[in-house]
Design a protein around this motif. Structure first.
Motif, PDB file in Angstrom:
ATOM      1  N   UNK A 456       0.808  -1.204   0.000  1.00 29.21           N
ATOM      2  CA  UNK A 456       0.000   0.000   0.000  1.00 29.21           C
ATOM      3  C   UNK A 456       0.850   1.268   0.000  1.00 29.21           C
ATOM      4  N   UNK A 457       0.338   2.301  -0.683  1.00 29.30           N
ATOM      5  CA  UNK A 457       0.979   3.620  -0.737  1.00 29.30           C
ATOM      6  C   UNK A 457       2.416   3.551  -1.265  1.00 29.30           C
ATOM      7  N   UNK A 458       2.680   2.629  -2.173  1.00 26.50           N
ATOM      8  CA  UNK A 458       4.002   2.518  -2.791  1.00 26.50           C
ATOM      9  C   UNK A 458       4.025   3.289  -4.111  1.00 26.50           C
ATOM     10  N   UNK A 459       5.234   3.644  -4.561  1.00 30.30           N
ATOM     11  CA  UNK A 459       5.394   4.374  -5.817  1.00 30.30           C
ATOM     12  C   UNK A 459       6.349   3.615  -6.721  1.00 30.30           C
ATOM     13  N   UNK A 460       5.872   3.283  -7.925  1.00 29.91           N
ATOM     14  CA  UNK A 460       6.658   2.525  -8.888  1.00 29.91           C
ATOM     15  C   UNK A 460       7.017   3.413 -10.070  1.00 29.91           C
ATOM     16  N   UNK A 461       8.267   3.440 -10.496  1.00 28.23           N
ATOM     17  CA  UNK A 461       8.737   4.407 -11.488  1.00 28.23           C
ATOM     18  C   UNK A 461       8.306   4.056 -12.910  1.00 28.23           C
ATOM     19  N   UNK A 462       8.521   4.969 -13.841  1.00 29.11           N
ATOM     20  CA  UNK A 462       8.192   4.683 -15.245  1.00 29.11           C
ATOM     21  C   UNK A 462       9.042   3.540 -15.798  1.00 29.11           C
ATOM     22  N   UNK A 463       8.405   2.512 -16.288  1.00 30.59           N
ATOM     23  CA  UNK A 463       9.094   1.400 -16.955  1.00 30.59           C
ATOM     24  C   UNK A 463       8.230   0.942 -18.118  1.00 30.59           C
ATOM     25  N   UNK A 464       8.867   0.263 -19.053  1.00 33.65           N
ATOM     26  CA  UNK A 464       8.120  -0.326 -20.163  1.00 33.65           C
ATOM     27  C   UNK A 464       8.636  -1.726 -20.430  1.00 33.65           C
ATOM     28  N   UNK A 465       7.760  -2.580 -20.953  1.00 37.99           N
ATOM     29  CA  UNK A 465       8.172  -3.901 -21.390  1.00 37.99           C
ATOM     30  C   UNK A 465       8.010  -5.005 -20.375  1.00 37.99           C
ATOM     31  N   UNK A 466       7.654  -4.693 -19.140  1.00 34.49           N
ATOM     32  CA  UNK A 466       7.487  -5.723 -18.114  1.00 34.49           C
ATOM     33  C   UNK A 466       6.166  -6.463 -18.313  1.00 34.49           C
ATOM     34  N   UNK A 467       6.139  -7.719 -17.904  1.00 35.97           N
ATOM     35  CA  UNK A 467       4.887  -8.473 -17.946  1.00 35.97           C
ATOM     36  C   UNK A 467       3.937  -8.025 -16.853  1.00 35.97           C
ATOM     37  N   UNK A 468       4.496  -7.562 -15.712  1.00 34.96           N
ATOM     38  CA  UNK A 468       3.660  -7.094 -14.604  1.00 34.96           C
ATOM     39  C   UNK A 468       4.494  -6.202 -13.693  1.00 34.96           C
ATOM     40  N   UNK A 469       3.817  -5.317 -12.973  1.00 38.53           N
ATOM     41  CA  UNK A 469       4.487  -4.504 -11.955  1.00 38.53           C
ATOM     42  C   UNK A 469       4.598  -5.298 -10.650  1.00 38.53           C
ATOM     43  N   UNK A 470       3.528  -5.983 -10.284  1.00 41.12           N
ATOM     44  CA  UNK A 470       3.517  -6.847  -9.095  1.00 41.12           C
ATOM     45  C   UNK A 470       3.131  -8.246  -9.557  1.00 41.12           C
ATOM     46  N   UNK A 471       3.942  -9.230  -9.216  1.00 38.41           N
ATOM     47  CA  UNK A 471       3.667 -10.612  -9.601  1.00 38.41           C
ATOM     48  C   UNK A 471       3.419 -11.442  -8.346  1.00 38.41           C
ATOM     49  N   UNK A 472       2.297 -12.162  -8.329  1.00 39.15           N
ATOM     50  CA  UNK A 472       1.934 -13.019  -7.206  1.00 39.15           C
ATOM     51  C   UNK A 472       1.956 -14.467  -7.666  1.00 39.15           C
ATOM     52  N   UNK A 473       2.755 -15.271  -6.964  1.00 37.92           N
ATOM     53  CA  UNK A 473       2.886 -16.690  -7.292  1.00 37.92           C
ATOM     54  C   UNK A 473       2.542 -17.510  -6.047  1.00 37.92           C
TER      55      UNK A 473
END
Length: 521
Positions: A456-473
């Motif tokens: 919660x309340x996190x900040x993720x920078x500009x990126x491109x090309x990723x399959x996901x920002x957060x991955x849950x396995x």
């Protein structure tokens, strides 16, 4: 009559003061500060006399006093005046081992320059220096000791070693160039270390401060530059935990880890607070919490830490190496626990070149069946090099269940660039801000075998090309709320199991970013 009583009482106190607790100058017992003469016997005689006459201070005046092992006594403080240098002999045969044990790599160790065993009310103070001359000692040792260096180093002496001592005060002195660990406190109680300076480099295993199964410890306002771990908490015995410890105001530079718990980890680490420290130019981890030999690591808080040019800012590991370090006194422990840890208010500039290529900010992993529980990461700001690819994001990370717990153990790379967490329960990731110098195609966060997760309340920078920002396995009971995402990816959240309970709301994402992958549709 009353006047006479007062006079006699005063006279008696003066006589007692002259007979007991007087300062003892080592030169009065034949010590010569020429940098050549071996003074072990003279210094020991001064210490013994001081103890026998009620205790007090043993004075080292200006000069360079060479010595082998000297043994402290109860109620004695060594005072090194300005210009005084206690120089370690460069002959390993001038040292004694009063409490042998085996360290985390299986090497027999324990020899020391200054040693105290089963003492009370002891100290070292002043503006002087204790110099172990580690490189010179090693050069002399290898002329006659032809064992491999990995075995040979254990014969070299620590600079300061205190065993089962109570009411210990170390203040002001400089501890330099040990031949092995610089200072080792084993099963000590009521220890205060303040305003000291450590510079210990040149040979392997130059730890700065090792706190080994100690209680009621206060460390403050000190500067450590060490070739190995700077501040390290150990429990080489299962008998006594590291507990009731407060650390603040340290400046740390390390060839390995700056702040470390483990690897030797048989008894608990608990009720420990570390705050307001500056870590810089550190090669193998800024904060490392490791319990792999059965210890219960619990109720630890680390806060207000700044890191500059640190390789891999945070590593947290619960493992099952299960080593025994005092085999004649101890037995193997079951796998331990790692619970109730808070790491908050961290600002880290990760080194561009690290053990992991490309670098990752935070590694967290238990082992199958043993989760790390109730870990809170809050108000953390990490700057990273970036550069990860889609192929990197598919990297399989070894479990390494019984291996030595080190960053490189899980390399050569990690599939997430920000936080990678495996075998976790009750993980809270709150107000974590990630910054990148280059684009990243790896997820910012991966949680694997995880439950009761909050992001919660996190900040993720500009990126491109990723399959996901957060991955849950293999994750369940996950809450992802009020985060800000500036980049694009296949989806904001990727989930591998449609039955996983995942809630998300209030997240700010770019319009083109799909909120969640198709597994939940």
């Amino acid at each position: 009559m009353n006047t006479l009583k007062v006079y006699l009482t005063t006279l008696l106190l003066i006589v007692i003061g002259n007979a007991y607790g007087l300062d003892t100058n080592i030169e009065k017992y034949g010590a010569i500060g020429d940098g050549i003469t071996l003074n072990s016997a003279a210094i020991q005689q001064a210490i013994d006399h001081c103890a026998q006459t009620g205790g007090g201070k043993v004075i080292f005046p200006a000069g360079r006093f060479v010595s082998g092992t000297i043994a402290l006594k109860s109620n004695v403080t060594l005072r090194l005046e300005k210009g005084a240098v206690l120089l370690g002999s460069t002959d390993v045969n001038d040292y004694q081992n009063l409490d042998p044990f085996t360290e985390g790599l299986g090497i027999h160790v324990g020899w020391a320059l200054v040693v105290g065993v089963d003492l009370q009310n002891i100290g070292i103070e002043g503006e002087g220096v204790i110099d172990g001359r580690g490189s010179a000692l090693k050069a002399q040792q290898i002329l006659t000791d032809n064992r491999p260096e990995g075995q040979r180093w254990g014969r070299r002496p620590f600079l300061l070693r205190l065993v089962r001592c109570e009411r210990v005060h170390i203040q002001g002195v400089a501890l330099n160039y040990s031949a092995a660990w610089t200072s080792h406190y084993y099963h000590c109680k009521q220890v205060t270390i303040e305003h000291i300076k450590i510079v210990s480099r040149g040979v392997a295993h130059n730890d700065g401060i090792d706190i080994d199964g100690c209680q009621n410890v206060h460390i403050s306002d000190s500067d450590i530059d060490s070739g190995d771990d700077a501040l390290c908490f150990k429990t080489t015995s299962s008998d006594m935990p590291c507990s009731a410890i407060n650390v603040s105001g340290l400046k740390l530079k390390s060839g390995q880890g700056a702040i470390k718990m483990g690897t030797e980890s048989m008894a608990a680490f608990q009720d420990i607070k570390i705050s307001n420290c500056y870590i810089y130019n550190t090669n193998n981890g800024g904060i490392k919490l490791l319990t792999v030999d059965g210890a219960y690591l619990n109720n630890v808080e680390i806060s207000d830490i700044t890191m500059v040019n640190v390789k891999t800012p945070i590593l947290i590991r619960l493992g099952s190496r299960l080593s025994v370090f005092r085999k004649d006194q101890d037995k193997q422990q079951p796998t331990g626990r790692l619970e109730n840890v808070i790491i908050r208010n961290i600002k880290a500039q990760a080194a561009d070149t690290a053990q992991l290529k490309p670098p990752t900010g935070i590694l967290i992993t238990g082992v199958p069946g043993y989760n790390i529980k109730n870990l809170r990461l809050e108000n953390i700001d990490i700057e990273l090099a970036g550069g990860g690819t889609i192929a990197d994001s598919k990297q399989e990370v070894p479990e390494a269940i019984d291996k030595y717990p080190e960053v490189k153990t899980f390399g050569p790379l990690i599939p997430a660039y920000g936080i990678w967490a495996r075998h976790v329960e009750g993980l809270q990731i709150i107000n974590v801000r990630l910054h990148l110098k280059n684009n990243e195609e790896r997820p910012a966060i991966i949680c694997d075998d995880a439950r009761q997760i909050t992001i919660t309340h996190c900040a993720f920078p500009p990126t491109t090309g990723s399959l996901a920002i957060i991955q849950l396995k293999h994750a369940d009971d996950v809450t992802i709320n009020a985060n800000k995402v500036e980049g694009t990816a296949g989806s904001f959240i990727s989930i591998d199991n449609a039955k996983s309970k995942v809630t998300y709301k209030g997240n700010q994402v770019v319009k083109s970013l799909k909120m969640i992958n198709s597994a939940l549709k």
